[in-house]
Scaffold this active site. Sequence first.
Site, short mmCIF file in Angstrom:
data_model
loop_
_atom_site.label_atom_id
_atom_site.label_comp_id
_atom_site.label_asym_id
_atom_site.label_seq_id
_atom_site.Cartn_x
_atom_site.Cartn_y
_atom_site.Cartn_z
N CYS A 132 0.82 -1.22 0.00
CA CYS A 132 0.00 0.00 0.00
C CYS A 132 0.85 1.27 0.00
O CYS A 132 0.33 2.37 -0.16
CB CYS A 132 -0.91 0.01 1.22
SG CYS A 132 0.03 -0.08 2.74
N CYS A 135 -1.32 -4.11 8.24
CA CYS A 135 -1.05 -2.87 8.97
C CYS A 135 -0.45 -3.20 10.35
O CYS A 135 0.45 -2.48 10.81
CB CYS A 135 -2.33 -2.06 9.15
SG CYS A 135 -3.40 -2.05 7.70
FE1 FES Z 1 -1.30 -0.43 4.38
FE2 FES Z 1 -2.82 -0.09 6.44
S1 FES Z 1 -3.45 -0.15 4.39
S2 FES Z 1 -0.66 -0.15 6.39
#
Ligand code: FES
Length: 134
Positions: A37, A107
């Site tokens: 992400c 995460c």
């Molecule tokens: Fe990547 Fe939370 S969406 S760290």
Amino acid sequence: MAYSEKVIDHYENPRNVGSFDKGDETVGTGMVGAPACGDVMKLQIKVNPGTGVIEDARFKTYGCGSAIASSSLVTEWVKGKTLDEAAALKNSAIAEELALPPVKIHCSILAEDAIKAAVNDYKAKHGATAEAVA
Ligand code: FES
């Protein structure tokens, strides 16, 4: 997807946001990124050199609400812990405490990686110092 109340609480009132001086001998810094992400997390610990106990912690996270909540929670958890106890912290415990859904597990892994990196940085600093003295 709805965030849990604990995530929202940490997101709205993040604990221990900020930084310590990276060059400080009593500070360990962990900086990690999630390739999936692009979120980035910096986590720092301040260690009592005499006892090896973590006395304070700070974080800065550029990322989603779960990443911010995970790093905020970890800065609270590691205070009063030894380096080895902190390094043994599992992302599953973070995910459970924050009731993270499966898509947000990475995460909490970011927070586990960040605290491990901070502990390693502190140990590397002090390993190097010990060798220089010997
Ligand atoms: Fe990547 Fe939370 S969406 S760290």
